[in-house]
Scaffold this motif. Sequence first.
Motif, PDB file in Angstrom:
ATOM      1  N   ASP A   1       0.845  -1.182   0.000  1.00  0.00           N
ATOM      2  CA  ASP A   1       0.000   0.000   0.000  1.00  0.00           C
ATOM      3  C   ASP A   1       0.890   1.246   0.000  1.00  0.00           C
ATOM      4  OD1 ASP A   1      -1.632   2.163   0.674  1.00  0.00           O
ATOM      5  OD2 ASP A   1      -2.952   0.934   1.912  1.00  0.00           O
TER       6      ASP A   1
ATOM      7  N   THR B   1       0.246   4.256   0.784  1.00  0.00           N
ATOM      8  CA  THR B   1       0.073   5.089   1.977  1.00  0.00           C
ATOM      9  C   THR B   1       0.886   4.541   3.148  1.00  0.00           C
ATOM     10  OG1 THR B   1      -1.905   3.897   2.743  1.00  0.00           O
ATOM     11  CG2 THR B   1      -2.236   5.757   1.234  1.00  0.00           C
ATOM     12  N   GLN B   2       1.055   3.219   3.173  1.00  0.00           N
ATOM     13  CA  GLN B   2       1.878   2.624   4.222  1.00  0.00           C
ATOM     14  C   GLN B   2       3.353   2.934   4.001  1.00  0.00           C
ATOM     15  OE1 GLN B   2       0.847  -1.544   4.151  1.00  0.00           O
ATOM     16  NE2 GLN B   2      -1.291  -1.164   4.709  1.00  0.00           N
TER      17      GLN B   2
ATOM     18  N   ALA C   1       3.948   6.460   5.039  1.00  0.00           N
ATOM     19  CA  ALA C   1       4.030   6.579   6.498  1.00  0.00           C
ATOM     20  C   ALA C   1       5.416   6.188   6.983  1.00  0.00           C
ATOM     21  CB  ALA C   1       2.966   5.706   7.154  1.00  0.00           C
TER      22      ALA C   1
ATOM     23  N   ALA D   1      -3.475   6.821  12.958  1.00  0.00           N
ATOM     24  CA  ALA D   1      -3.494   6.328  11.572  1.00  0.00           C
ATOM     25  C   ALA D   1      -2.084   5.980  11.109  1.00  0.00           C
ATOM     26  CB  ALA D   1      -4.105   7.376  10.654  1.00  0.00           C
ATOM     27  N   ILE D   2      -1.112   6.803  11.473  1.00  0.00           N
ATOM     28  CA  ILE D   2       0.279   6.510  11.119  1.00  0.00           C
ATOM     29  C   ILE D   2       0.711   5.194  11.747  1.00  0.00           C
ATOM     30  CG2 ILE D   2       2.673   7.238  11.519  1.00  0.00           C
ATOM     31  CD1 ILE D   2       1.448   8.776   9.291  1.00  0.00           C
TER      32      ILE D   2
ATOM     33  N   GLN E   1      -1.165   2.701  12.709  1.00  0.00           N
ATOM     34  CA  GLN E   1      -1.877   1.579  12.090  1.00  0.00           C
ATOM     35  C   GLN E   1      -1.281   1.228  10.729  1.00  0.00           C
ATOM     36  OE1 GLN E   1      -6.002   2.745  12.060  1.00  0.00           O
ATOM     37  NE2 GLN E   1      -6.124   2.839  14.304  1.00  0.00           N
ATOM     38  N   ARG E   2      -0.919   2.251   9.942  1.00  0.00           N
ATOM     39  CA  ARG E   2      -0.329   1.985   8.629  1.00  0.00           C
ATOM     40  C   ARG E   2       1.011   1.272   8.762  1.00  0.00           C
ATOM     41  NH1 ARG E   2      -1.547   7.796   5.513  1.00  0.00           N
ATOM     42  NH2 ARG E   2      -3.827   7.665   5.697  1.00  0.00           N
TER      43      ARG E   2
ATOM     44  N   ALA F   1       0.431  -2.348   9.869  1.00  0.00           N
ATOM     45  CA  ALA F   1      -0.049  -3.185   8.764  1.00  0.00           C
ATOM     46  C   ALA F   1       1.095  -3.544   7.814  1.00  0.00           C
ATOM     47  CB  ALA F   1      -1.157  -2.456   8.002  1.00  0.00           C
ATOM     48  N   LEU F   2       1.990  -2.579   7.568  1.00  0.00           N
ATOM     49  CA  LEU F   2       3.118  -2.846   6.682  1.00  0.00           C
ATOM     50  C   LEU F   2       4.068  -3.857   7.315  1.00  0.00           C
ATOM     51  CD1 LEU F   2       4.662  -2.212   4.096  1.00  0.00           C
ATOM     52  CD2 LEU F   2       5.648  -0.211   5.242  1.00  0.00           C
TER      53      LEU F   2
END
Length: 294
Positions: free
Chosen positions: A4, A6-7, A10, A33-34, A36-37, A40-41
Amino acid sequence: MPIDPTQLAALSTILRLGSFDAAASSLNVTPSAISQRLKALEEQVGASLINRSQPCTATPLGARLAKHAEDVALLEAAALGDLRRDGALPARLTLAVPADSIATWLLSALSAVPDMLFDLRVDDQDTADAWLKRGAVSAAVTGHHRAVTGCDLHPLGALRYIATASPAFMQRYFAKGVTAQSLARAPILTFTPKDQLQSRWITAKTGATLHPPSHQMPSTHAFVDAALAGMAWGMNPETLVREHLDCGRLIALDRALPMDVPLYWQVTRVMAPALAPLTAAILGAAREQLRHAP
């Protein structure tokens, strides 16, 4: 599975700014949000990407992914050109460059490419290519005439150095001449343990390999200031000491023995098209400000 973007953004922003809060502010999202990204990465790649310190630093894999994000942004910016969205930040480029180049000629080239942000990693010209070899930068100013595998190489010219010292230092250590004996005891300036310019000049002057006492001073302008203060002698770029030599504040140890250090621009081949405007600016500044190397 694709990563992603966006990840990736971040990750690279946390590393660039040093904290989750600063990255959140830069990207106009919440710190949650940062976090979480990034989480997830890290779950996707199965490894930690950031050392949660102050400031945050990259793990080896984190550094590789952040560099990938930087390259993607540069390629995207080059591809979109004038179609880039309004308000978008300029793409960021990490370079390995010698401090003396920054202090003498390089900034005029970088300023000619205003739509790019630069992250400069300072290293000796003899070892700057190591950053390219480990994939940590997209381009570098090096002192090696052979291209790193996967890179294009462009000769730039040579930066001229003069061995210089203050009149008082010359009187104290070289009153009877600049000889192997006097050079062996006269303190020298070195930028870092990697810096071999003074040693190479001594060998060119005397034919001997000597190990004089040394001040370590990792600053181009401090090199000049330390020579002016009479602390030691050192190899200084001619452009920075020309006025001091003309006025007698500094004296050349041997006017007939300057040292010309050839420089080369190396850029990774995959990034070369995106970096073509920068390469043109680098070559133009070098033609104007460096000496033509044989």
